[in-house]
Scaffold this motif. Structure first.
Motif, PDB file in Angstrom:
ATOM      1  N   GLN A 496       0.835  -1.202   0.000  1.00  0.00           N
ATOM      2  CA  GLN A 496       0.000   0.000   0.000  1.00  0.00           C
ATOM      3  C   GLN A 496       0.874   1.258   0.000  1.00  0.00           C
ATOM      4  O   GLN A 496       1.898   1.321   0.681  1.00  0.00           O
ATOM      5  CB  GLN A 496      -0.939   0.008   1.205  1.00  0.00           C
ATOM      6  CG  GLN A 496      -1.681  -1.302   1.435  1.00  0.00           C
ATOM      7  CD  GLN A 496      -2.433  -1.805   0.209  1.00  0.00           C
ATOM      8  OE1 GLN A 496      -3.071  -1.023  -0.501  1.00  0.00           O
ATOM      9  NE2 GLN A 496      -2.349  -3.121  -0.043  1.00  0.00           N
ATOM     10  N   ARG A 497       0.433   2.248  -0.784  1.00  0.00           N
ATOM     11  CA  ARG A 497       1.145   3.526  -0.868  1.00  0.00           C
ATOM     12  C   ARG A 497       0.173   4.656  -0.604  1.00  0.00           C
ATOM     13  O   ARG A 497      -0.942   4.661  -1.142  1.00  0.00           O
ATOM     14  CB  ARG A 497       1.778   3.721  -2.257  1.00  0.00           C
ATOM     15  CG  ARG A 497       2.899   2.729  -2.551  1.00  0.00           C
ATOM     16  CD  ARG A 497       4.141   3.034  -1.697  1.00  0.00           C
ATOM     17  NE  ARG A 497       5.256   2.133  -1.998  1.00  0.00           N
ATOM     18  CZ  ARG A 497       5.461   0.998  -1.392  1.00  0.00           C
ATOM     19  NH1 ARG A 497       4.622   0.608  -0.434  1.00  0.00           N
ATOM     20  NH2 ARG A 497       6.500   0.242  -1.702  1.00  0.00           N
ATOM     21  N   SER A 500      -2.410   6.384  -3.223  1.00  0.00           N
ATOM     22  CA  SER A 500      -2.635   5.490  -4.359  1.00  0.00           C
ATOM     23  C   SER A 500      -3.828   4.587  -4.071  1.00  0.00           C
ATOM     24  O   SER A 500      -4.236   4.391  -2.922  1.00  0.00           O
ATOM     25  CB  SER A 500      -1.397   4.629  -4.624  1.00  0.00           C
ATOM     26  OG  SER A 500      -0.279   5.436  -4.928  1.00  0.00           O
ATOM     27  N   ARG A 665       6.842  -0.670  -7.937  1.00  0.00           N
ATOM     28  CA  ARG A 665       7.639   0.557  -8.080  1.00  0.00           C
ATOM     29  C   ARG A 665       7.737   0.962  -9.540  1.00  0.00           C
ATOM     30  O   ARG A 665       7.591   2.139  -9.889  1.00  0.00           O
ATOM     31  CB  ARG A 665       9.027   0.353  -7.485  1.00  0.00           C
ATOM     32  CG  ARG A 665       9.077   0.422  -5.966  1.00  0.00           C
ATOM     33  CD  ARG A 665      10.513   0.533  -5.471  1.00  0.00           C
ATOM     34  NE  ARG A 665      11.267  -0.678  -5.748  1.00  0.00           N
ATOM     35  CZ  ARG A 665      11.398  -1.690  -4.895  1.00  0.00           C
ATOM     36  NH1 ARG A 665      10.802  -1.630  -3.711  1.00  0.00           N
ATOM     37  NH2 ARG A 665      12.105  -2.745  -5.217  1.00  0.00           N
TER      38      ARG A 665
END
Length: 679
Positions: A496-497, A500, A665
């Motif tokens: 999780q980011r 986002s 990424r």
């Protein structure tokens, strides 16, 4: 005091002492055998002892106190009350032997209370009227003689009629009761004659001696009768225990010990022996749905059907285990005849069985082994038949298989694999890989499916199909589910980011874990422990879980959705009740089985089915995932059909956690590098 009075005193006190001894004897036997008749016989003889003792004291006091004296009156009340209790208890105790139902406590108390009240009333009637000496004497003496004599005579006749060929104890009791009753009636007759003015009979003084002797023989007869009954019960119990050593109590068929004994004898004969071992594979489901009574009905019906097939095939039916039935016999013929018998068994068990308003579906697997070809002992023959049966069960429901020598190697390999699986948990040899799931519209990664892998120390990386089936007999299914869920949640938390869209993780769960009532609670605890948001977790279950226990499945789905966890129906289209379960169970989405995806471009029927699945799912508000996308053409077809999410080797193969983080990424970098469209 004359000789007659002395004789009466001796008879009264001697009889009282003998009756007391008999009462103690029956009380002892009651403590040993706990029979109602024993306690009643003990009460009867105790009452007789009290009656005779009180009567003897009354005779002893006769020269000193008048009949109306309170002490004489008290003794008369005690003796008459005890006399009628003695008769009632003796009658009820003897009747208790042949009654199918036990006397209730209220019945016993009521009968004895009524007898004592009757004795008390007969004593008090005319007690204070000096002019009614004849009536008083009749109620206290004559009526007691008449009632007691008739009761004893009737009981003697009843015992002789009820057991006309009885052994010594019952015969002696019947004779003694009859003589005792006749003796009392004869005394009553003397009383009547004297009352009418006749002279007493010369041999009257001997009637008391006869009464005492018959009283002794009544006690002896009852004791002998008791001991004979207990001996017979012990013999019957021994016979029953012997029968249970060799036969099944539910079906009446030979049990494993009896079957093996007979098969060992048959193996020694030139024609050899054979065994068809049948396992009822779904008794667990029947137990959940219908209880153990339903299981008994299923086993009994299956045994009857198999026994009928055995009769036509020249084989004997047996029940060697709780969920196993068998047919065995000597010289059974060719292998093909045994196969026909196995086919008949499966066909018979496939017939509907209804009980208590519902159908009990029977499923079975059959193994066949022959001796001396496959074994040289009954134990080995059963083991070989079980190997064949287990192999048939793994191939699918309602199958049979004939033993072959390669099954020995297969069994050894399975045992070795099971041993290695136990070690795999201890040595941390399992790991997860993740296959990306892409959004069907923009083909961006929106989630991953967690896939279990076993890094075997000798055989390398193993897929689930190579070891999952062996977890259930080891009782390790739930342990693996828990481990996978925990690792998947920890991994997904790292994906999780901030800012986002959430990345989901899908975990396939076994029926055993999902149907546990506390499954949702364990998921809540795991989410709290790992810190993963509930919306990032998807639980996948296959259709057979929903079909097998829809009530439990619905309960778990509702609890999970209350937490915010999504529930998906995996391998949709491979079962037979998909439409019904889509309507009844609140799934969030479904995954179209890859078998439809593979042929969607070459088989118009598969294409039509998939389009119908998509339309149905979207009409119900369900999300659709297509798994197994391997070509660009398949991708284009499913995108044009409006499939929500896609998964397959065309995009990515499964990867470890480091590769997932690197992929995410790169995807984030690629999105940030895209030019912003001009407005």
């Amino acid at each position: 005091m004359n000789d007659w009075a002395i004789l009466d005193l001796v008879l009264y006190f001697t009889g009282s002492l003998i009756a007391l001894t008999q009462s103690i004897v029956f009380a002892h036997y009651f403590r040993l055998f706990r029979g109602d008749h024993l306690s009643l016989w003990s009460i009867s003889f105790l009452s007789l002892a009290i009656y005779l003792g009180a009567a003897g004291l009354s005779v002893l006091l006769l020269p000193h106190y008048p009949a109306a004296h309170p002490l004489r009156l008290f003794l008369s009340c005690v003796s008459l009350t005890a006399a009628y209790i003695q008769v009632a208890a003796l009658v009820m105790g003897t009747m208790a032997i042949w009654r199918t139902q036990r006397w209730t406590r209220s019945q016993l108390v009521g009968a004895l209370a009524a007898a004592s009240l009757f004795g008390l009333l007969t004593c008090l009637a005319f007690a204070f009227d000096p002019a009614a000496s004849g009536e008083r004497f009749f109620l206290r003496v004559g009526l007691r003689l008449l009632i007691t004599g008739l009761a004893a005579l009737c009981m003697g006749i009843a015992i002789a009629w009820r057991w006309p060929r009885a052994k010594v104890g019952a015969q002696l009791t019947a004779i003694a009761l009859s003589i005792y009753g006749l003796d009392l009636l004869q005394v009553f007759g003397v009383y009547v004659v004297q009352t009418m003015g006749g002279s007493p009979w010369s041999w009257l003084k001997y009637l008391g001696v006869v009464g005492l002797v018959t009283q002794i023989f009544i006690g002896y007869g009852l004791v002998i009768w008791l001991l004979e009954n207990e001996r017979d019960r012990a013999e019957h119990a021994s016979d029953a225990a012997e029968w249970l050593r060799y036969f099944d109590p539910l079906t009446g068929l030979p049990n494993r010990a009896q079957m093996l004994s007979r098969v060992n004898q048959q193996i020694q004969q030139p024609q050899g022996a054979a065994m068809l071992l049948v396992r009822l594979d779904n008794l667990g489901n029947i137990a959940v749905a219908s209880g153990m009574a339903g299981v008994d009905v299923a086993v009994l019906s299956s045994a009857e059907r198999i026994e009928e097939i055995g009769r036509t095939s020249g084989l004997v039916a047996a029940r060697p285990g709780a969920d196993h039935l068998a047919l065995y016999g000597s010289g059974p013929g060719s292998e093909s005849s045994l196969q026909r018998a196995a086919e008949q068994i499966l066909l018979a068990l496939a017939q509907p069985l209804f009980w208590n308003g519902r159908e009990l579906p029977l499923e079975a697997s059959v193994g066949i082994a022959m001796a001396p070809r496959d074994a040289d002992s009954a134990e080995t023959l059963q083991s070989r038949a079980e190997m064949a049966r287990a192999s048939a069960q793994r191939e699918g429901p309602m199958r049979y298989r004939v033993y072959a020598h390669d099954l020995d190697l297969e069994a050894k390999q399975r045992l070795e694999l099971q041993s290695e699986l136990r070690a795999a948990f201890a040595n941390d040899e399992f790991h997860l890989e993740f296959q990306p799931i892409l959004d069907g519209w923009n083909l961006e990664i929106c989630g991953f499916e967690a896939l279990i892998r076993w890094q075997h120390p000798k055989r390398g990386r193993l897929l689930p199909d190579e070891f999952i089936a062996e977890l259930e007999p080891l009782g390790l299914v739930e342990a693996l589910d828990t481990w996978v869920l925990n690792q998947a949640c920890l991994a997904a938390k790292a994906w999780q980011r901030p800012g986002s869209d959430p990345i989901t993780v899908a975990v396939n769960i076994s029926a055993y874990s999902f149907q546990r009532r506390k499954f949702a609670d364990s998921i809540r605890s795991m989410l709290e422990r790992t810190g993963l948001a509930p919306g990032c977790l998807e639980i996948e279950i296959i259709e057979s879980i929903a079909m097998g226990q829809p009530e439990r499945a619905g309960y778990s789905i509702d609890r999970l959705r209350d937490l915010g966890v999504r529930v998906m129906l995996d391998d949709f289209g491979t079962g037979f009740s998909s439409l019904k379960h889509l309507r009844q169970l609140p799934f969030d989405g479904l995954k179209i089985d890859h078998s439809f995806v593979v042929d969607v471009l070459v088989d118009s029927r598969d294409a039509a089915i998939v389009k119908a699945m998509l339309a149905l799912a979207h009409s119900l508000g369900l999300e659709v995932v297509a798994e197994g996308i391997e070509t660009a053409a398949q991708l284009a077809w499913f995108q044009s059909a409006g499939c929500d999410r896609l998964q397959g080797f065309h995009f990515h193969r499964s990867m470890d956690q480091e590769a997932v983080l690197e992929l995410l990424r790169n995807s984030a970098h690629a999105r940030s590098s895209r030019p912003i469209p001009a407005s």
